[in-house]
Design a protein around this motif. Structure first.
Motif, PDB file in Angstrom:
ATOM      1  N   GLU A 146       0.830  -1.193   0.000  1.00 10.97           N
ATOM      2  CA  GLU A 146       0.000   0.000   0.000  1.00 10.97           C
ATOM      3  C   GLU A 146       0.870   1.250   0.000  1.00 10.97           C
ATOM      4  O   GLU A 146       1.986   1.250   0.516  1.00 10.97           O
ATOM      5  CB  GLU A 146      -0.902   0.026   1.240  1.00 10.97           C
ATOM      6  CG  GLU A 146      -2.150  -0.809   1.113  1.00 10.97           C
ATOM      7  CD  GLU A 146      -3.107  -0.582   2.263  1.00 10.97           C
ATOM      8  OE1 GLU A 146      -4.323  -0.675   2.038  1.00 10.97           O
ATOM      9  OE2 GLU A 146      -2.638  -0.339   3.391  1.00 10.97           O
ATOM     10  N   SER A 147       0.329   2.307  -0.577  1.00 12.11           N
ATOM     11  CA  SER A 147       1.011   3.586  -0.616  1.00 12.11           C
ATOM     12  C   SER A 147       0.315   4.560   0.331  1.00 12.11           C
ATOM     13  O   SER A 147      -0.872   4.404   0.660  1.00 12.11           O
ATOM     14  CB  SER A 147       0.995   4.155  -2.042  1.00 12.11           C
ATOM     15  OG  SER A 147       1.424   5.494  -2.057  1.00 12.11           O
ATOM     16  N   GLN A 148       1.051   5.556   0.777  1.00 11.41           N
ATOM     17  CA  GLN A 148       0.439   6.604   1.586  1.00 11.41           C
ATOM     18  C   GLN A 148      -0.588   7.381   0.776  1.00 11.41           C
ATOM     19  O   GLN A 148      -1.462   8.034   1.337  1.00 11.41           O
ATOM     20  CB  GLN A 148       1.515   7.547   2.114  1.00 11.41           C
ATOM     21  CG  GLN A 148       2.444   6.895   3.141  1.00 11.41           C
ATOM     22  CD  GLN A 148       3.515   7.835   3.645  1.00 11.41           C
ATOM     23  OE1 GLN A 148       3.823   8.840   3.013  1.00 11.41           O
ATOM     24  NE2 GLN A 148       4.092   7.506   4.802  1.00 11.41           N
ATOM     25  N   TRP A 152      -3.184   5.995  -5.425  1.00 19.06           N
ATOM     26  CA  TRP A 152      -2.102   5.228  -6.041  1.00 19.06           C
ATOM     27  C   TRP A 152      -2.235   3.753  -5.679  1.00 19.06           C
ATOM     28  O   TRP A 152      -1.997   2.869  -6.506  1.00 19.06           O
ATOM     29  CB  TRP A 152      -0.747   5.784  -5.628  1.00 19.06           C
ATOM     30  CG  TRP A 152       0.428   5.034  -6.191  1.00 19.06           C
ATOM     31  CD1 TRP A 152       1.395   4.375  -5.500  1.00 19.06           C
ATOM     32  CD2 TRP A 152       0.754   4.861  -7.571  1.00 19.06           C
ATOM     33  NE1 TRP A 152       2.304   3.806  -6.351  1.00 19.06           N
ATOM     34  CE2 TRP A 152       1.936   4.088  -7.643  1.00 19.06           C
ATOM     35  CE3 TRP A 152       0.154   5.289  -8.766  1.00 19.06           C
ATOM     36  CZ2 TRP A 152       2.534   3.745  -8.840  1.00 19.06           C
ATOM     37  CZ3 TRP A 152       0.755   4.920  -9.964  1.00 19.06           C
ATOM     38  CH2 TRP A 152       1.928   4.165  -9.992  1.00 19.06           C
ATOM     39  N   SER A 153      -2.632   3.466  -4.431  1.00 22.04           N
ATOM     40  CA  SER A 153      -2.867   2.072  -4.017  1.00 22.04           C
ATOM     41  C   SER A 153      -3.990   1.456  -4.828  1.00 22.04           C
ATOM     42  O   SER A 153      -3.903   0.300  -5.266  1.00 22.04           O
ATOM     43  CB  SER A 153      -3.210   2.021  -2.518  1.00 22.04           C
ATOM     44  OG  SER A 153      -2.133   2.459  -1.730  1.00 22.04           O
ATOM     45  N   LYS A 156      -2.721   0.718  -8.367  1.00 22.88           N
ATOM     46  CA  LYS A 156      -1.872  -0.483  -8.399  1.00 22.88           C
ATOM     47  C   LYS A 156      -2.713  -1.748  -8.292  1.00 22.88           C
ATOM     48  O   LYS A 156      -2.422  -2.763  -8.947  1.00 22.88           O
ATOM     49  CB  LYS A 156      -0.844  -0.435  -7.269  1.00 22.88           C
ATOM     50  CG  LYS A 156       0.238   0.606  -7.461  1.00 22.88           C
ATOM     51  CD  LYS A 156       1.451   0.337  -6.566  1.00 22.88           C
ATOM     52  CE  LYS A 156       1.124   0.342  -5.099  1.00 22.88           C
ATOM     53  NZ  LYS A 156       2.318   0.114  -4.263  1.00 22.88           N
TER      54      LYS A 156
END
Length: 531
Positions: A146-148, A152-153, A156
């Motif tokens: 996971e991204s902050q 973006w999460s 993906k």
């Protein structure tokens, strides 16, 4: 003298009209001149037993009725704590406030209305957990992190799994909506089959997750890399070992919460509010039915503790797995479905995680939760529970087997201490042979007649063992899922085959409270439902 006399009279009047206070007894019998009209014994002070006591107290004293019903609740708990599998331990944090770490049931979510409402009622502070990053490990690499940046999460995820996350979200939304309907109902269900059918949970709980997901357009990669990861950490099961309801519940983790200083405080609050007489460190040895003292009277039940103390009750609520309770139930119980519980190992480590184990160069942006696929991973999950002022972390590892020293040496750069606990955390959620209560009445005669007919038609060379196996299978189908297993005896843990969470234990506890209320009063007073 006058003042002293008036103070004594005032104290006596105050004691007469004040409610009973919550207290923990040593197990000694309490002698009173007048026995209560109705008495209930609850065996077990976990989430189910605590909530049953809490809701029964409210249902037997509804505010809209002028007459209050005389009753008494006694809880027998063999351990020294309330909450059962919901427990926490205190961890020192130098220079700061001590931290409580959840051992068992770690989180609940905002749609868990019973827990959220109770926490608010008891003035407990809750804290969210949603800002923590998660990664999926296949034993060799992180296949997803996971991204902050939330979007973006999502991007993906869509790139890797296509539209499967969206399709699953739709399935999950429907199932959660069906579950939430149970909060609006005041009905009391005498079997798990009736409950599941009434709230449209029968189909998802009567088939394995892998076939259900495939049949609903969820691709295999997403099923194995996301849904199965969730069932492994929540129920210790792969998709071909758990029914679809269990898988969907595992994925419903949005808006996760914890109670500051331990979730178990919710159940302590429930017990306190119930005004029950709580006998801690008191193991029940035997429960037997006592014939009525006069013709037309009702059966009562004698509870005997291991110390030999005996008490009589009008109803029994069993809030612990019958098979592992080691209690002699002299009640002529029908055969109970065999529900196996999984043993889970929780290992807590204070120290520094070794980023090199995960092929990382630094732990600065390390994910807080590492979940694993059904692959070569050496553990089920590794989660950061607390970040300490010393720079260390306290992590919790779930695994199906004890964690060995060799693995700890590779997972951590250094360790200040290690604690571990093994316990039967939850049942194996196998697909259920759901039947409604209407089926039970006719099915018993039908299947008994069928067994007799089949015995007459059996070849003389068929063995007695084959006959017994066939009868056992039919009997298990016949008796599956009853909540009132014999008149006056109620089994909360029957619900655990359908779904097992802190919240659903409170749903099961409330259902049993309604059944006991109806048995005592003979009718169902109007309940005020608070959304």
């Amino acid at each position: 003298m006058r003042i002293d006399y008036l103070s004594k009279v005032g104290a006596a009047v105050s004691a007469l009209f004040s409610p009973r206070t919550f207290h923990l007894s040593s197990g000694e019998a309490i002698h009173t001149e007048l026995a209560p009209i109705r008495s209930v014994a609850i065996i077990g002070a976990g989430a189910g037993g605590s909530s049953a006591a809490y809701y029964l107290h409210d249902l037997m004293s509804p505010p809209q009725l002028s007459r209050k019903h005389d009753f008494a609740i006694t809880i027998f708990e063999q351990s020294d704590k309330i909450g059962g599998r919901c427990s926490a331990f205190r961890a020192r944090n130098p220079g700061q406030k001590d931290e409580f770490i959840e051992v068992g049931a770690s989180i609940f979510v905002k749609v868990n209305y019973n827990l959220v409402k109770a926490a608010k009622e008891f003035g407990l502070e809750t804290k969210p957990l949603d800002d923590e990053l998660l990664a999926i490990w296949d034993g060799k690499d992180f296949i997803f992190e996971e991204s902050q940046w939330k979007f973006w999460s999502i991007f993906k995820g869509l790139r890797r799994w296509g539209l499967s996350p969206i399709r699953l979200k739709r399935l999950l939304t429907k199932t959660v909506r069906d579950l939430l309907e149970s909060y609006k109902s005041t009905a009391a269900f005498t079997s798990i089959s009736d409950f599941a059918t009434h709230f449209n949970l029968d189909k998802v709980s009567s088939q394995f997750s892998d076939s259900f997901l495939k049949g609903n357009g969820i691709n295999q990669q997403y099923s194995q890399e996301v849904v199965e990861v969730a069932t492994r950490v929540n129920y210790g099961s792969n998709l071909n070992e758990i029914h679809a309801l269990g898988a969907l519940v595992s994925m419903a983790a949005d808006n996760a919460l914890q109670v500051q200083d331990g979730n178990f405080q919710i159940f302590e609050g429930m017990v306190g509010r119930s005004k029950a007489d709580v006998k801690m460190n008191t193991k029940v040895a035997r429960v037997r039915k006592v014939e009525p003292a006069y013709e037309g009277g009702e059966d009562r039940f004698e509870v005997t503790t291991v110390s030999g103390q005996k008490e009589l009750f009008d109803a029994i609520v069993i809030a612990a797995p019958i098979a592992s309770s080691n209690i002699d139930f002299d009640l002529n119980l029908p055969p109970q479905p065999k529900v196996a519980y999984r043993t889970i190992y929780a290992t807590f480590v204070r120290g520094h995680v070794n980023p090199g184990y995960f092929h990382a160069t630094s732990s600065a942006k390390f994910p807080a939760h590492i979940l694993t696929t059904n692959s070569n991973a050496e553990f089920t999950s590794l989660s950061v529970q607390r970040k300490l002022s010393t720079g260390e972390t306290i992590t919790k590892i779930f695994s199906p087997e004890p964690i060995q020293e060799d693995l700890l040496d590779r997972l951590y750069l250094n360790r200040t201490w290690v604690k571990s606990k093994a316990w039967k955390a939850y049942p194996r959620l196998q697909p259920l042979p759901l039947r409604s209560d209407d089926d039970f009445a006719g099915l018993e005669k039908e299947q008994k007649a069928q067994v007799v007919f089949q015995k007459d038609q059996l070849d003389k060379q068929q063995t007695e063992q084959q006959q017994q196996q066939q009868q056992q299978q039919q009997q298990q189908q016949l008796d599956w899922g009853r909540v009132e297993i014999v008149p006056g005896v109620f089994y909360i843990n029957a619900f655990e085959s359908l779904v097992s969470t802190m919240e659903t234990e409170t749903v099961a506890g409330k259902n049993v409270a309604r059944l006991v209320r109806d048995r005592f009063l003979g009718y169902c007073p109007v309940e005020k439902i608070k959304a």
